[in-house]
Design a protein around this motif. Structure first.
Motif, short mmCIF file in Angstrom:
data_model
loop_
_atom_site.label_atom_id
_atom_site.label_comp_id
_atom_site.label_asym_id
_atom_site.label_seq_id
_atom_site.Cartn_x
_atom_site.Cartn_y
_atom_site.Cartn_z
N GLU A 20 -9.11 -9.43 -16.07
CA GLU A 20 -8.49 -8.45 -17.00
C GLU A 20 -9.32 -7.91 -17.99
N PRO A 21 -8.98 -6.81 -18.40
CA PRO A 21 -9.80 -5.98 -19.33
C PRO A 21 -9.73 -6.81 -20.99
N PRO A 23 -11.30 -6.45 -25.08
CA PRO A 23 -11.79 -5.67 -26.13
C PRO A 23 -13.29 -5.40 -26.06
N GLU A 24 -14.00 -6.12 -25.48
CA GLU A 24 -15.29 -6.20 -25.16
C GLU A 24 -15.61 -5.33 -24.03
N ARG A 25 -14.54 -5.28 -23.03
CA ARG A 25 -14.84 -4.45 -21.70
C ARG A 25 -13.44 -4.07 -21.39
N PRO A 26 -13.19 -2.72 -22.07
CA PRO A 26 -11.74 -2.46 -22.03
C PRO A 26 -11.15 -2.12 -20.49
N TRP A 47 -1.80 -5.00 -18.73
CA TRP A 47 -2.52 -3.92 -19.07
C TRP A 47 -2.14 -2.77 -18.40
N GLY A 48 -2.57 -1.70 -18.73
CA GLY A 48 -2.33 -0.46 -17.96
C GLY A 48 -3.31 -0.12 -16.73
N GLN A 49 -2.70 0.49 -15.76
CA GLN A 49 -3.49 0.70 -14.44
C GLN A 49 -3.48 2.20 -13.96
N LEU A 50 -4.57 2.74 -13.53
CA LEU A 50 -4.74 3.80 -12.87
C LEU A 50 -4.85 3.34 -11.12
N THR A 51 -3.60 3.61 -10.54
CA THR A 51 -3.68 3.30 -9.25
C THR A 51 -4.25 4.56 -8.31
N PRO A 95 -7.88 0.19 -7.90
CA PRO A 95 -7.17 0.24 -9.04
C PRO A 95 -8.12 -0.27 -10.63
N VAL A 96 -7.79 0.65 -11.27
CA VAL A 96 -8.74 0.58 -12.74
C VAL A 96 -7.69 0.03 -13.69
N ARG A 97 -8.10 -1.07 -14.14
CA ARG A 97 -7.46 -1.95 -15.14
C ARG A 97 -7.96 -1.45 -16.57
N ILE A 98 -6.81 -1.01 -17.59
CA ILE A 98 -7.24 -0.45 -19.12
C ILE A 98 -6.46 -1.33 -19.84
N LEU A 99 -7.17 -1.81 -20.93
CA LEU A 99 -6.75 -2.59 -21.88
C LEU A 99 -5.63 -1.79 -22.43
N ALA A 100 -4.38 -2.77 -22.89
CA ALA A 100 -3.17 -2.10 -23.35
C ALA A 100 -3.69 -1.33 -24.68
#
Length: 266
Positions: A20-21, A23-26, A47-51, A95-100
């Protein structure tokens, strides 16, 4: 007909927790190599995801729509939005996981993004880092990726999905075989509803007629075919058009440009 048709699906579990992303590694990334017809059941993330996939073709379904996604594109899925993925051609899924809290878009709408050269290289660079370790390089890559995502162009190829079970049956079969020559009357005899009922359901649930919806499906399938170098004449044949010129005319009417110009540099 097209080799993008799924065969017998194999259900694959979503990637396990632990990447999971924070705050230190968003931004974090998961590497998964999947075979044709593998599918990820509907699921959601905090989290958000860029598929995105490095190669191959995906079908991503979320928020009542489905998209056919070649490597030149990616689908942004906002935090908490349920989605499913089917592999149409063997793929290296990244898939790129991005902190909400760092989502590059302010709403819950799904977006099809054009993957720029810079974004593609950032994804590849992120893959080389330890999955969760924070470092100055990870921070730089994350910040640059967030900036680039907000600048990426979007593509309007979207196929809305119905709720009515009869229409679901018709639409699923047509998505699997977009070149099928059957008319709405032909489909009516197969799904247990009259032609008039199906026509009404298309307008009510999907906001368009059968012909327009089928056109969207064919355009969605055309994207990975053309981006992969398939000759336009064969694309037209695979998708049920009488000729290359008929396909190109429809494409120009929809996007205001030719297929070759639309996919230039993909």
């Amino acid at each position: 007909m097209s080799n993008l048709r799924p065969t017998i699906p194999r259900q694959v579990l979503p990637a396990p927790d632990g990447f999971e992303p924070t705050p230190e590694r968003p931004i974090t990334l998961i590497s998964r190599d999947l075979e044709r017809s593998d599918s990820l059941l509907p699921h959601r993330h905090t989290w958000g995801q860029l598929t995105h996939s490095i190669d191959g073709v995906l079908r991503v379904t979320a928020a009542g729509s489905t998209w056919i996604v070649p490597p030149s594109r990616a689908v942004w899925i906002a935090p908490g939005v349920e989605h499913a993925v089917t592999v149409l051609a063997s793929t290296r899924l990244r898939p790129v996981r991005i902190l909400a809290e760092r989502a590059p878009f302010p709403d819950e709408a799904c977006r099809v993004l054009e993957v720029s050269t810079l974004l593609r290289e950032l994804i590849l660079a992120l893959e080389q880092l330890p999955p969760l370790a924070s470092s100055p390089r990870a921070t730089l890559l994350s910040e640059l990726m967030l900036d680039e995502l907000a600048r990426c162009e979007t593509r309007p190829i979207r196929v809305p999905l119905p709720r009515d079970k009869r229409l679901q049956c018709l639409c699923a079969r047509l998505i699997d075989a977009p070149g099928a020559p059957l008319t709405l009357a032909d489909w009516a005899g197969q799904v247990g509803a009259s032609e008039r009922t199906l026509a009404r359901l298309f307008e009510k649930e999907l906001g368009m007629g059968f012909g327009q919806w089928r056109q969207q499906v064919r355009l969605a399938h055309a994207a990975p075919m053309i981006a992969g170098g398939m000759p336009l004449a064969r694309v037209a044949e695979e998708l049920g058009y009488a000729s290359q010129s008929a396909f190109s005319q429809m494409f120009r009417k929809t996007f205001g440009t030719t297929p070759s110009a639309f996919f230039a540099g993909q």
